[in-house]
Scaffold this motif. Structure first.
Motif, PDB file in Angstrom:
ATOM      1  N   MET A  32       0.832  -1.201   0.000  1.00 39.92           N
ATOM      2  CA  MET A  32       0.000   0.000   0.000  1.00 39.92           C
ATOM      3  C   MET A  32       0.867   1.252   0.000  1.00 39.92           C
ATOM      4  N   ALA A  33       1.942   1.242   0.777  1.00 39.07           N
ATOM      5  CA  ALA A  33       2.845   2.390   0.824  1.00 39.07           C
ATOM      6  C   ALA A  33       3.511   2.616  -0.530  1.00 39.07           C
ATOM      7  N   ILE A  34       3.943   1.541  -1.176  1.00 38.36           N
ATOM      8  CA  ILE A  34       4.579   1.667  -2.485  1.00 38.36           C
ATOM      9  C   ILE A  34       3.586   2.184  -3.516  1.00 38.36           C
ATOM     10  N   ALA A  35       2.344   1.670  -3.467  1.00 35.73           N
ATOM     11  CA  ALA A  35       1.316   2.109  -4.424  1.00 35.73           C
ATOM     12  C   ALA A  35       1.011   3.594  -4.247  1.00 35.73           C
ATOM     13  N   MET A  36       0.905   4.040  -2.995  1.00 35.26           N
ATOM     14  CA  MET A  36       0.670   5.462  -2.747  1.00 35.26           C
ATOM     15  C   MET A  36       1.865   6.303  -3.192  1.00 35.26           C
ATOM     16  N   GLY A  37       3.063   5.796  -2.921  1.00 37.80           N
ATOM     17  CA  GLY A  37       4.259   6.507  -3.352  1.00 37.80           C
ATOM     18  C   GLY A  37       4.317   6.656  -4.859  1.00 37.80           C
ATOM     19  N   LEU A  38       3.962   5.583  -5.569  1.00 35.78           N
ATOM     20  CA  LEU A  38       3.928   5.636  -7.032  1.00 35.78           C
ATOM     21  C   LEU A  38       2.932   6.682  -7.516  1.00 35.78           C
ATOM     22  N   SER A  39       1.760   6.706  -6.890  1.00 36.03           N
ATOM     23  CA  SER A  39       0.741   7.681  -7.276  1.00 36.03           C
ATOM     24  C   SER A  39       1.208   9.110  -7.032  1.00 36.03           C
ATOM     25  N   LEU A  40       1.888   9.333  -5.907  1.00 32.96           N
ATOM     26  CA  LEU A  40       2.386  10.672  -5.589  1.00 32.96           C
ATOM     27  C   LEU A  40       3.478  11.102  -6.584  1.00 32.96           C
ATOM     28  N   VAL A  41       4.301  10.151  -7.011  1.00 40.48           N
ATOM     29  CA  VAL A  41       5.320  10.457  -8.028  1.00 40.48           C
ATOM     30  C   VAL A  41       4.649  10.885  -9.333  1.00 40.48           C
ATOM     31  N   LEU A  42       3.586  10.169  -9.693  1.00 45.78           N
ATOM     32  CA  LEU A  42       2.873  10.514 -10.924  1.00 45.78           C
ATOM     33  C   LEU A  42       2.185  11.877 -10.804  1.00 45.78           C
ATOM     34  N   PHE A  43       1.714  12.209  -9.590  1.00 43.99           N
ATOM     35  CA  PHE A  43       1.176  13.554  -9.353  1.00 43.99           C
ATOM     36  C   PHE A  43       2.261  14.603  -9.599  1.00 43.99           C
ATOM     37  N   GLY A  44       3.464  14.332  -9.084  1.00 39.42           N
ATOM     38  CA  GLY A  44       4.571  15.268  -9.278  1.00 39.42           C
ATOM     39  C   GLY A  44       4.931  15.431 -10.737  1.00 39.42           C
ATOM     40  N   LEU A  45       4.997  14.321 -11.478  1.00 35.84           N
ATOM     41  CA  LEU A  45       5.288  14.387 -12.909  1.00 35.84           C
ATOM     42  C   LEU A  45       4.209  15.155 -13.665  1.00 35.84           C
ATOM     43  N   ASN A  46       2.966  14.999 -13.200  1.00 36.67           N
ATOM     44  CA  ASN A  46       1.863  15.718 -13.841  1.00 36.67           C
ATOM     45  C   ASN A  46       2.035  17.232 -13.702  1.00 36.67           C
ATOM     46  N   HIS A  47       2.486  17.655 -12.514  1.00 36.05           N
ATOM     47  CA  HIS A  47       2.718  19.092 -12.298  1.00 36.05           C
ATOM     48  C   HIS A  47       3.892  19.609 -13.120  1.00 36.05           C
ATOM     49  N   LEU A  48       4.791  18.693 -13.507  1.00 34.55           N
ATOM     50  CA  LEU A  48       5.923  19.084 -14.346  1.00 34.55           C
ATOM     51  C   LEU A  48       5.602  19.018 -15.833  1.00 34.55           C
ATOM     52  N   GLY A  49       4.339  18.636 -16.132  1.00 39.82           N
ATOM     53  CA  GLY A  49       3.913  18.610 -17.523  1.00 39.82           C
ATOM     54  C   GLY A  49       3.850  17.232 -18.141  1.00 39.82           C
TER      55      GLY A  49
END
Length: 413
Positions: A32-49
C-alpha cells in the motif's frame, strides 16, 4: 477486464517483491505504501507537464468498480479464509462478548461518529446532511477483518485477545453493512425507514445470513466427508464460497455473515471429521495463498485509489479531527466496556488499549463509501473515509505491536 486484472496482478507482484526485498514492512502495509508513493510520483510528474502516466492510472482505476470487486468478489474468499482458522470451541466461550461488541459497539460508534462529524464539518466550511454523516459513521465503525487479522497475529497478542479481536472483526463488518444499507436507503429515498421495515431488513440480512451460512457449511461438510481426494475437496470449498456468496446476495441475505459461519463450520467440524491429513494440508495451503494474494492486491488498489479522491476545499483542516473522532468512538464503544467489565470479557489487563488501537479500517470502508451515489456528499464521505483508512493502516497498523507489548506483556513480565 482480463487485461486489467493482469496489470494489477503484475503490479502487485512487483510491489510485493520490492517490499520484501528492500522495505521489509508487513506485506499489506508495504504494498500500500509503495502504491501510494507511485501515485504521488505521478502527481509530481503531472505538475511538471508529464501527464500521460497519471491519466493512464486514473483511466485504469476508473475501469475497475472497486466496490463491486471487493464486495462481490474478494470479500467472500477473504472472510472464509479468515474464519477457517478460528477455533470454534474457543470462540463459543466468548460468543456473548463478541456479539455485544460487534452489534452494540458498531451501533454506538456509528452514532458517535455521525453526530460528531455533523457538528464539526461546518466549522471547516463543509456542510452535508446528517444522514450522510451517519452513513460515514456506519461504514467507518466496523473494523476490517482483512486489515486486522494478519497484523494482529504478527503483533504477538495473547491467544484470548487475538480471538476476541478476530471474532469481533469477522462479525462487525456484517452488522456495519446492514446498518449502512438501511441508512443508504433513507438517504436515497429522502424518507426515514419505519421500525417494521428496519426490523424486517435486519432479520432478513442478519438472521438469513447466519442460517444460510449454517446450511452452506453443513452441506459442504457432508460433501467433504463423503470423499477422500484433496483436489476435489479444495475445489468444493472454493465453489461453496463463490457460489454461496452469490446465492446469499441474490436472496438478500448477508453474504459476509454467511461466509464467516460457513468458514467456521468447515474449518472446525470439517477439518476434524471430514478431511484426511493430506487434505487438511493442501486446503490450508490453498486458502493461505488465496488470503495472502488477495490481501496484497486489495491494498495495492487502496494505495492507488488516492488519485481519484477529490478533497473539497476546507476538508483537509477537519481530517485530523475526524480521525480523532473515530478513535474516540472506538474507545467509547469497545475500549471502555472492556476496561470496565474486564472480568466479563476475561481478557488480560490492558486489553482495552489493544482493542481500541487495533481497530483497523480497510478496504470494506472504502468500498462502501464508493457505493454511495455520485455527488458532493459522496466525494466528502469518500475523502474522509480514505484519510481514516490510510491513517489506520500506517499509524495504527505499524504501532499495534508496540501497544500489545506495553499494554499486556509488560504487565505479565
Amino acid at each position: 477486464m482480463f487485461d486489467t486484472a493482469v496489470i494489477f496482478l503484475v503490479l502487485t507482484a512487483l510491489m510485493a517483491y520490492v517490499n520484501i526485498r528492500f522495505i521489509k514492512l508487513p506485506t499489506t502495509i508495504g504494498v500500500m505504501a509503495i502504491a501510494m508513493g507511485l501515485s504521488l510520483v505521478l502527481f509530481g510528474l503531472n505538475h511538471l507537464g508529464v501527464s500521460t502516466l497519471l491519466e493512464y492510472e486514473v483511466s485504469l482505476l476508473e475501469s475497475v468498480n472497486f466496490s463491486e470487486v471487493l464486495m462481490q468478489g474478494m470479500l467472500s474468499l477473504l472472510l472464509f479464509a479468515g474464519a477457517l482458522h478460528v477455533d470454534l470451541s474457543e470462540l463459543k466461550t466468548l460468543k456473548w462478548q463478541i456479539g455485544a461488541l460487534a452489534v452494540v459497539g458498531t451501533l454506538v460508534s456509528t452514532f458517535i461518529v455521525g453526530y460528531a462529524v455533523y457538528f464539526i464539518l461546518p466549522l471547516a466550511g463543509v456542510d452535508i446532511p446528517l444522514i450522510y454523516c451517519l452513513l460515514f459513521g456506519a461504514l467507518i465503525s466496523p473494523t476490517d477483518p482483512i486489515a486486522v487479522m494478519g497484523i494482529v497475529k504478527k503483533a504477538g497478542a495473547p491467544k484470548q485477545m487475538e480471538l476476541m479481536i478476530a471474532g469481533e472483526s469477522l462479525f462487525n463488518d456484517g452488522v456495519g453493512v446492514v446498518v449502512f444499507t438501511i441508512l443508504l436507503a433513507a438517504a436515497t429515498s429522502g424518507q426515514a425507514p419505519d421500525a417494521s421495515h428496519v426490523g424486517l431488513l435486519v432479520a432478513e440480512e442478519v438472521g438469513g445470513g447466519v442460517v444460510f451460512g449454517l446450511l452452506l457449511g453443513f452441506v459442504t461438510y457432508q460433501l467433504l466427508k463423503s470423499i477422500d481426494s484433496y483436489q476435489e475437496e479444495v475445489l468444493i470449498t472454493l465453489a461453496a464460497v463463490l457460489g454461496g456468496y452469490a446465492l446469499a446476495t441474490h436472496l438478500h441475505f448477508s453474504g459476509p455473515l454467511a461466509m464467516v459461519v460457513a468458514g467456521l463450520i468447515v474449518g472446525n467440524h470439517g477439518r476434524e471429521r471430514a478431511m484426511s491429513q493430506t487434505t487438511r494440508q493442501y486446503l490450508d495451503m490453498f486458502w493461505d495463498l488465496i488470503d495472502a494474494m488477495l490481501n496484497a492486491v486489495l491494498f495495492v488498489l487502496i494505495g492507488l485509489e488516492i488519485v481519484v479522491i477529490d478533497y473539497a476545499p476546507g476538508l483537509a483542516t477537519s481530517i485530523a479531527l475526524v480521525i480523532l473522532i473515530t478513535l474516540f468512538a472506538r474507545l467509547v464503544a469497545v475500549g471502555a466496556p472492556v476496561a470496565m467489565f474486564n472480568r466479563v470479557f476475561r481478557l488480560p489487563e490492558g486489553s482495552w488499549k489493544v482493542l481500541t488501537w487495533g481497530g483497523l479500517r480497510g478496504g470494506i470502508s472504502v468500498a462502501l463509501a464508493l457505493s454511495i451515489p455520485t455527488g458532493t456528499e459522496r466525494d466528502i464521505v469518500l475523502a474522509l473515509t480514505y484519510a481514516v483508512v490510510v491513517c489506520s493502516i500506517f499509524v495504527q497498523g505499524l504501532s499495534v505491536g508496540a501497544v500489545v507489548r506495553r499494554a499486556v506483556h509488560s504487565r505479565s513480565a
